[in-house]
Design a protein around this motif. Structure first.
Motif, PDB file in Angstrom:
ATOM      1  N   LEU A   9      56.048  34.678  44.991  1.00  0.00           N
ATOM      2  CA  LEU A   9      54.977  35.098  44.082  1.00  0.00           C
ATOM      3  C   LEU A   9      55.463  36.158  43.094  1.00  0.00           C
ATOM      4  CD1 LEU A   9      51.938  35.404  46.576  1.00  0.00           C
ATOM      5  CD2 LEU A   9      52.497  33.483  45.070  1.00  0.00           C
ATOM      6  N   SER A  10      56.794  36.254  42.943  1.00  0.00           N
ATOM      7  CA  SER A  10      57.319  37.329  42.101  1.00  0.00           C
ATOM      8  C   SER A  10      56.927  37.163  40.633  1.00  0.00           C
ATOM      9  CB  SER A  10      58.834  37.442  42.240  1.00  0.00           C
ATOM     10  OG  SER A  10      59.432  36.209  41.917  1.00  0.00           O
ATOM     11  N   ALA A  11      56.531  35.946  40.234  1.00  0.00           N
ATOM     12  CA  ALA A  11      56.096  35.733  38.847  1.00  0.00           C
ATOM     13  C   ALA A  11      54.689  36.303  38.600  1.00  0.00           C
ATOM     14  CB  ALA A  11      56.135  34.251  38.504  1.00  0.00           C
ATOM     15  N   ILE A  12      54.029  36.706  39.676  1.00  0.00           N
ATOM     16  CA  ILE A  12      52.692  37.289  39.515  1.00  0.00           C
ATOM     17  C   ILE A  12      52.836  38.801  39.458  1.00  0.00           C
ATOM     18  CG2 ILE A  12      50.448  37.643  40.618  1.00  0.00           C
ATOM     19  CD1 ILE A  12      50.824  34.818  41.839  1.00  0.00           C
ATOM     20  N   ALA A  13      52.241  39.386  38.411  1.00  0.00           N
ATOM     21  CA  ALA A  13      52.335  40.826  38.237  1.00  0.00           C
ATOM     22  C   ALA A  13      51.486  41.535  39.283  1.00  0.00           C
ATOM     23  CB  ALA A  13      51.850  41.194  36.836  1.00  0.00           C
ATOM     24  N   GLY A  14      51.969  42.662  39.775  1.00  0.00           N
ATOM     25  CA  GLY A  14      51.162  43.487  40.676  1.00  0.00           C
ATOM     26  C   GLY A  14      51.470  43.238  42.145  1.00  0.00           C
ATOM     27  N   ILE A  15      50.789  44.022  42.968  1.00  0.00           N
ATOM     28  CA  ILE A  15      50.995  43.953  44.420  1.00  0.00           C
ATOM     29  C   ILE A  15      50.048  42.908  44.989  1.00  0.00           C
ATOM     30  CG2 ILE A  15      50.869  45.279  46.578  1.00  0.00           C
ATOM     31  CD1 ILE A  15      51.353  47.811  44.778  1.00  0.00           C
ATOM     32  N   LYS A  16      50.602  41.881  45.607  1.00  0.00           N
ATOM     33  CA  LYS A  16      49.780  40.796  46.152  1.00  0.00           C
ATOM     34  C   LYS A  16      49.316  41.156  47.563  1.00  0.00           C
ATOM     35  CE  LYS A  16      52.900  39.231  44.072  1.00  0.00           C
ATOM     36  NZ  LYS A  16      53.724  39.845  42.979  1.00  0.00           N
ATOM     37  N   VAL A  26      33.397  35.914  49.270  1.00  0.00           N
ATOM     38  CA  VAL A  26      32.842  37.059  48.544  1.00  0.00           C
ATOM     39  C   VAL A  26      33.966  38.026  48.158  1.00  0.00           C
ATOM     40  CG1 VAL A  26      31.188  38.970  48.652  1.00  0.00           C
ATOM     41  CG2 VAL A  26      30.730  36.855  49.912  1.00  0.00           C
ATOM     42  N   LEU A  27      34.839  38.262  49.116  1.00  0.00           N
ATOM     43  CA  LEU A  27      35.907  39.252  48.953  1.00  0.00           C
ATOM     44  C   LEU A  27      36.865  38.880  47.824  1.00  0.00           C
ATOM     45  CD1 LEU A  27      36.984  41.778  50.377  1.00  0.00           C
ATOM     46  CD2 LEU A  27      38.178  40.276  51.983  1.00  0.00           C
ATOM     47  N   ALA A  28      37.248  37.615  47.737  1.00  0.00           N
ATOM     48  CA  ALA A  28      38.267  37.209  46.756  1.00  0.00           C
ATOM     49  C   ALA A  28      37.809  37.509  45.319  1.00  0.00           C
ATOM     50  CB  ALA A  28      38.646  35.746  46.955  1.00  0.00           C
ATOM     51  N   PRO A  29      36.633  37.020  44.881  1.00  0.00           N
ATOM     52  CA  PRO A  29      36.225  37.354  43.511  1.00  0.00           C
ATOM     53  C   PRO A  29      35.915  38.840  43.324  1.00  0.00           C
ATOM     54  CG  PRO A  29      34.508  36.065  44.623  1.00  0.00           C
ATOM     55  CD  PRO A  29      35.711  36.063  45.517  1.00  0.00           C
ATOM     56  N   LEU A  30      35.447  39.505  44.387  1.00  0.00           N
ATOM     57  CA  LEU A  30      35.108  40.925  44.266  1.00  0.00           C
ATOM     58  C   LEU A  30      36.356  41.770  43.990  1.00  0.00           C
ATOM     59  CD1 LEU A  30      32.993  43.209  44.460  1.00  0.00           C
ATOM     60  CD2 LEU A  30      33.347  43.224  46.932  1.00  0.00           C
ATOM     61  N   VAL A  31      37.408  41.575  44.790  1.00  0.00           N
ATOM     62  CA  VAL A  31      38.604  42.402  44.546  1.00  0.00           C
ATOM     63  C   VAL A  31      39.320  41.950  43.269  1.00  0.00           C
ATOM     64  CG1 VAL A  31      38.903  43.026  46.977  1.00  0.00           C
ATOM     65  CG2 VAL A  31      40.226  41.129  46.045  1.00  0.00           C
ATOM     66  N   ALA A  32      39.252  40.648  42.953  1.00  0.00           N
ATOM     67  CA  ALA A  32      39.857  40.165  41.696  1.00  0.00           C
ATOM     68  C   ALA A  32      39.178  40.833  40.505  1.00  0.00           C
ATOM     69  CB  ALA A  32      39.754  38.646  41.606  1.00  0.00           C
ATOM     70  N   ALA A  33      37.870  41.089  40.636  1.00  0.00           N
ATOM     71  CA  ALA A  33      37.110  41.701  39.541  1.00  0.00           C
ATOM     72  C   ALA A  33      37.576  43.128  39.244  1.00  0.00           C
ATOM     73  CB  ALA A  33      35.610  41.691  39.859  1.00  0.00           C
ATOM     74  N   VAL A  34      38.230  43.787  40.218  1.00  0.00           N
ATOM     75  CA  VAL A  34      38.781  45.106  39.911  1.00  0.00           C
ATOM     76  C   VAL A  34      40.293  45.041  39.674  1.00  0.00           C
ATOM     77  CG1 VAL A  34      36.913  46.268  41.150  1.00  0.00           C
ATOM     78  CG2 VAL A  34      39.092  45.917  42.294  1.00  0.00           C
ATOM     79  N   GLY A  35      40.788  43.819  39.468  1.00  0.00           N
ATOM     80  CA  GLY A  35      42.179  43.663  39.038  1.00  0.00           C
ATOM     81  C   GLY A  35      43.202  43.447  40.130  1.00  0.00           C
ATOM     82  N   PRO A  55      45.366  41.110  42.258  1.00  0.00           N
ATOM     83  CA  PRO A  55      45.701  39.694  42.173  1.00  0.00           C
ATOM     84  C   PRO A  55      45.470  38.975  43.502  1.00  0.00           C
ATOM     85  CG  PRO A  55      47.712  41.030  42.181  1.00  0.00           C
ATOM     86  CD  PRO A  55      46.553  41.983  42.161  1.00  0.00           C
ATOM     87  N   VAL A  56      44.617  37.954  43.475  1.00  0.00           N
ATOM     88  CA  VAL A  56      44.329  37.171  44.681  1.00  0.00           C
ATOM     89  C   VAL A  56      45.010  35.812  44.526  1.00  0.00           C
ATOM     90  CG1 VAL A  56      42.512  36.103  46.076  1.00  0.00           C
ATOM     91  CG2 VAL A  56      42.114  38.329  45.012  1.00  0.00           C
ATOM     92  N   ALA A  57      46.159  35.671  45.194  1.00  0.00           N
ATOM     93  CA  ALA A  57      46.920  34.417  45.127  1.00  0.00           C
ATOM     94  C   ALA A  57      46.842  33.810  46.509  1.00  0.00           C
ATOM     95  CB  ALA A  57      48.364  34.701  44.743  1.00  0.00           C
ATOM     96  N   LYS A  58      45.781  33.037  46.745  1.00  0.00           N
ATOM     97  CA  LYS A  58      45.474  32.649  48.110  1.00  0.00           C
ATOM     98  C   LYS A  58      45.875  31.218  48.418  1.00  0.00           C
ATOM     99  CE  LYS A  58      42.442  33.707  51.790  1.00  0.00           C
ATOM    100  NZ  LYS A  58      43.520  34.411  52.500  1.00  0.00           N
ATOM    101  N   MET A  59      46.645  31.082  49.484  1.00  0.00           N
ATOM    102  CA  MET A  59      46.927  29.757  50.007  1.00  0.00           C
ATOM    103  C   MET A  59      46.049  29.630  51.243  1.00  0.00           C
ATOM    104  SD  MET A  59      50.533  28.226  51.186  1.00  0.00           S
ATOM    105  CE  MET A  59      51.258  27.984  49.602  1.00  0.00           C
TER     106      MET A  59
END
Ligand code: URA
Ligand code: CA
Length: 432
Positions: A71-78, A94-103, A105-109
């Motif tokens: 996931l190194s191509a994704i900026a930030g701490i995953k 609920v959690l995934a869009p909520l934390v994504a909304a504050v920036g 990165p949610v890269a979920k498999m």
């Protein structure tokens, strides 16, 4: 090196060296070490336990047994989140869009569900059009642009775990803390997480039946994380009853949307903020937990989390109109209320058995090959500690069939009403 020497060494209570642990995992995955020797070692580990450094080495060897996600191509701490299993567990939705909304990165498999715990992907696929099929490039583009995407399993992650877990399942060594901890953590690490927030459930309906075992498991996983350079924390939660009110795929999507609109069940909301604030802090988006919590409350109250959910659903081909028109989600043909047979207080709601009742309605798979009925499930009207009058509805059954006698029996057998009952505390402790 001989496998029999490794087995007897562990049997006699000694620690295995990193070379011995790697020899076992590599040999087992390649087929050189037979099942009977692997099961003997798993049983020896069950009885003799492992040191922190053995467990960390086992986890590393399991990660190295297959593909890992880059996931190194994704900026930030995953930051990833994992739960050891709940019934009606609507948290991730609920959690995934909520934390994504504050920036964050949610890269979920994510995976599909089996048995009484539903899979997040199954729930999302109940939204018309929603798909988790995408290329690695599309996945990364979505996460970099909108901070959120959910993809199905790709690659052959941790084949050592697939083989060992299936073996433990039929040879009596599932309940070993070092083996469970390395199994879970190896999969999270292989999926590319920089930091991990765990929810370890305890109670009748959970893997860990009591708090003491749950704490031991959580502590072991947190120490693995630290040993392999991943920030890790664990929240110990009560799973003596289902989480929130809804159990079932489309029903839980509706519950997630309600929660994102600010009127979700209080236990679900409490857990989302507890896990979410730790994710935000690990991702470096807030100095401390209070600030992290504040950011999340703002994102919820100002509607950013709900908008993020819409955008996420649209990005993945789904009908974001379900947010304003939940009737566009699959609906079951019939709804039946289950009346209370006595007056009093709800004292017990066996989570795993209520999950199984939802599965019987078609909301879950009994075997991997089963197809899911997205519309069916159960919506609780009462939870433990609530007062109830005879004849009042305990819950509503959403079914496509009128033949539900077996489901009704199971529900009555697993809900108890008594003269008094207290609301259980959801969050027991935090391990970090
Ligand atoms: N869940 C896992 O992923 N692994 C175990 O060993 C037990 C539960
Ligand atoms: Ca729920």
């Amino acid at each position: 090196m001989r496998m029999v020497d490794i087995i007897t060494k562990k049997r006699d209570g000694f620690s295995l060296s990193p070379e011995e642990i790697r020899f076992f995992i590599q040999g087992y995955v390649s087929g050189k070490i037979p099942d009977y020797q692997a099961s003997a070692l798993a049983m020896a580990i069950f009885f003799r336990d492992m040191t922190d450094s053995e467990i960390a080495e086992l986890t590393r060897a399991m990660v190295a047994s297959g593909d890992t996600v880059d996931l190194s191509a994704i900026a930030g701490i995953k930051v990833d989140k994992h739960s050891t299993g709940g019934v009606g567990d609507t948290t991730t939705l609920v959690l995934a869009p909520l934390v994504a909304a504050v920036g964050v990165p949610v890269a979920k498999m994510s995976g599909r569900g089996l048995g009484f715990t539903g899979g997040t992907i199954d729930k999302l696929e109940s939204i018309p059009g929603f798909s988790v099929e995408m290329t690695g490039e599309q996945f990364i583009t979505h996460v970099n642009g909108d901070h959120i995407a959910v993809i199905g399993q790709t690659g052959d992650l941790v084949p050592a775990d697939k083989k060992l877990y299936a073996l433990r399942d039929v040879s009596g060594s599932i309940e070993s803390i070092p083996l469970i901890a390395s199994s879970i953590m190896s999969k999270k690490i292989a999926a590319g997480a920089d930091a991990i927030v765990l929810e370890v459930t305890c109670g009748e309906g959970a893997f860990m039946k009591n708090e003491e075992d749950a704490v031991r498991l959580a502590d072991t996983m947190v120490r693995i994380g630290k040993n392999v350079g991943r920030k890790t924390a664990a929240v110990i939660t009560d799973m003596s009853q289902p989480l929130g009110y809804a159990i079932g795929n489309a029903l839980e999507i509706k519950e997630a949307i309600d929660t994102l609109k600010g009127h979700g069940p209080s236990d679900l909301e409490e857990l989302v903020f507890e896990l979410g604030s730790r994710m935000v802090q690990f991702a470096g988006k807030a100095e401390n937990l209070d600030d992290a919590r504040g950011l999340l409350h703002q994102a919820l109250e100002q509607g950013h989390a709900l908008n993020k959910f819409k955008q996420f659903v649209e990005n993945q081909g789904g009908d974001a109109g379900v947010v304003d028109h939940p009737e566009r989600l699959p609906q079951a043909k019939y709804q039946f209320e289950l009346p209370a047979t006595d007056s009093g207080f709800v004292a017990g709601m066996n989570a795993d058995q209520i999950g199984l009742a939802a599965m019987l309605l078609g909301a879950g798979r009994a075997t991997k090959e089963d197809t899911i009925n997205y519309a069916t499930g159960i919506v609780l009207n009462k939870k433990i500690g609530d007062s109830v009058k005879k004849g009042e509805a305990l819950l509503t059954i959403h079914s496509d069939s009128k033949q539900i006698d077996q489901v009704i029996d199971k529900l009555y057998q697993n809900i108890t009403i008594s003269e008094q009952a207290r609301k259980p505390q959801l969050i027991h402790q935090i391990i970090h």
